[in-house]
Enzyme design. Structure first.
Site, short mmCIF file in Angstrom:
data_model
loop_
_atom_site.label_atom_id
_atom_site.label_comp_id
_atom_site.label_asym_id
_atom_site.label_seq_id
_atom_site.Cartn_x
_atom_site.Cartn_y
_atom_site.Cartn_z
N TYR A 80 34.00 66.80 100.96
CA TYR A 80 33.44 66.00 99.87
C TYR A 80 34.37 66.12 98.68
O TYR A 80 34.82 67.22 98.34
CB TYR A 80 32.04 66.54 99.48
CG TYR A 80 31.54 66.00 98.17
CD1 TYR A 80 30.73 64.87 98.13
CD2 TYR A 80 31.90 66.60 96.96
CE1 TYR A 80 30.29 64.35 96.92
CE2 TYR A 80 31.47 66.08 95.74
CZ TYR A 80 30.66 64.95 95.74
OH TYR A 80 30.24 64.43 94.54
N GLU A 131 33.16 58.91 94.23
CA GLU A 131 32.83 59.91 95.24
C GLU A 131 33.34 59.49 96.61
O GLU A 131 33.28 58.31 96.96
CB GLU A 131 31.31 59.99 95.28
CG GLU A 131 30.75 61.18 95.97
CD GLU A 131 29.22 61.15 95.88
OE1 GLU A 131 28.69 61.68 94.88
OE2 GLU A 131 28.58 60.59 96.78
#
Ligand code: GDP
Ligand code: MN
Length: 382
Positions: A101, A189
């Site tokens: 991530y 993101e």
């Protein structure tokens, strides 16, 4: 403003972040044509702006044409958490060994942007933040200086990313921060940033939300917003009427004036065991026509079973609102869904007198109005 995955991926790819080959499609034949061009296996991914699409059946991996047809047929037209899927992204399937991530957002508490890295990618990062916050490494950035190369390296190192990948992940994080800054991002993101068997990293998902107040200086992204808006009819309508509107998953439609009042109404619907279908703020000084538009919006949502109006008169006058509600409802031979009204503040008494009680249920208090709307919605569901 939220970009769709396919749009965010384009923005990321243009900035040099590796992304899988992909094509947008809106019908089954289009999916097959795209898959053939890209080469099987491919991932077929619903283009709606919600997370957790995989678990909800909105992402399927397919190996051949028959599977592609079946998956495309199932995903196109499906209702995914209240959103109608009318486009899918057909994407080269990534053969991955690991999911990371990386993200950049504004840390309001610290008053600074924060860049984050975790080796626990591919799952809901909010859940990771809650259960194992130590699994997310973060670095605050001074926007006047930008992200120093050592900060990117430190975040990657602290997160425990493999040595062989550190340089590539740092580079993706640096580019992501740069984009967030240049493009007036609120959140950027990549979850997951996939790691392949030959130790390459590739952005398998992309999220990019833009600060709406800065859209005037991001013409390229505003153009994307117009294109994206065509995806959801209700949100397009809300744009046309210039309402602050958010579609939710329940069946009690909510209309109010002022964001705080609408939020309070949402909370009360929840408190009395109902589920809000939307957030709709008609704003201050709402005239009759605007009220009629708000009702039109909420009635157009097929999930809605009842509607509650919560109006506190200030600049918005109770009699104007009442006129708008009457006018809007008089157009129907039969009222599509029961409407409950609570008026307070400026001219509420005049408003109450004007309201046609053949068309609406009037309640004196907000609690009573919300409970009544929840009851009506339950009756329809039962
Ligand atoms: P989200 O759940 O809506 O955030 O959608 P994502 O794009 O993040 O995908 C969710 C999950 O689907 C990923 O974490 C993967 O496990 C899987 N997935 C998505 N794309 C691919 C792909 O190209 N190949 C493989 N093998 N899995 C994928
Ligand atoms: Mn994701």
């Amino acid at each position: 403003m939220k970009l769709h995955e396919y749009q965010a991926k384009q923005v990321f790819a243009d900035a040099g972040i590796p992304t899988p080959a992909s094509q947008l499609a809106s019908d089954v034949d289009g999916v097959v044509a795209a898959a053939e061009e890209i080469g099987y296996p491919v991932a077929i991914k619903a283009q709606v702006q919600v997370g957790g699409r995989g678990k909800a059946g909105g992402i399927k991996l397919v190996d051949d044409e028959a599977e592609a047809r079946e998956a495309a047929d199932a995903i196109l037209g499906m209702d995914l958490k209240g959103y109608h899927v009318d486009r899918v992204l057909v994407e080269e399937a990534v053969d991955f060994t690991n999911e990371l991530y990386v993200g950049v957002t504004m840390d309001r508490g610290a008053g600074k942007p924060v860049a984050m890295v975790s080796t626990k990618g591919g799952v809901d990062i909010e859940a990771v933040a809650e259960e194992t916050p130590e699994a997310i490494a973060s670095e605050h950035i001074d926007p006047a200086f930008g992200m120093h190369p050592y900060q990117a390296r430190k975040a990657v190192y602290d997160a425990g990313v493999d040595r062989e990948l550190a340089r590539d992940v740092s580079s993706v994080l640096t580019t992501l921060y740069q984009l967030w800054d240049d493009r007036d991002g609120s959140d950027a993101e990549i979850n997951p940033l996939m790691v392949t068997s030959d130790d390459e990293v590739i952005a398998a998902d992309a999220v990019m939300n833009i600060d709406e107040d800065a859209l005037f200086r991001q013409p390229e992204l505003s153009a994307m917003e117009e294109e994206a808006a065509s995806g959801d009819e209700l949100e397009q309508k809300a744009d046309e009427y210039s309402f602050d509107y958010v579609r939710l998953e329940g069946n009690v439609g909510i209309i109010g004036n002022g964001a705080g009042l609408v939020m309070t109404t949402l909370d009360l619907v929840d408190h009395y065991g109902g589920e809000p279908a939307n957030f709709l703020d008609v704003g201050g000084g709402a005239k009759a026509a605007r009220i009629a538009n708000a009702l039109d919006m909420v009635f157009s949502d097929e999930n809605v079973d009842s509607v509650v109006f919560n109006i506190f008169g200030g600049i918005t006058r109770g009699d104007e609102v009442a006129k708008g509600i009457n006018e809007a409802l008089e157009q129907f031979d039969e009222i599509p869904k029961p409407v409950v009204v609570r008026l307070a503040g400026t001219n509420w008494e005049e408003g109450m007198e004007i309201l046609n009680e053949d068309l609406v249920t009037v309640e004196q208090t907000l609690e009573d109005a919300v409970q009544r709307a929840v009851e009506y919605a339950d009756e329809v569901k039962a």
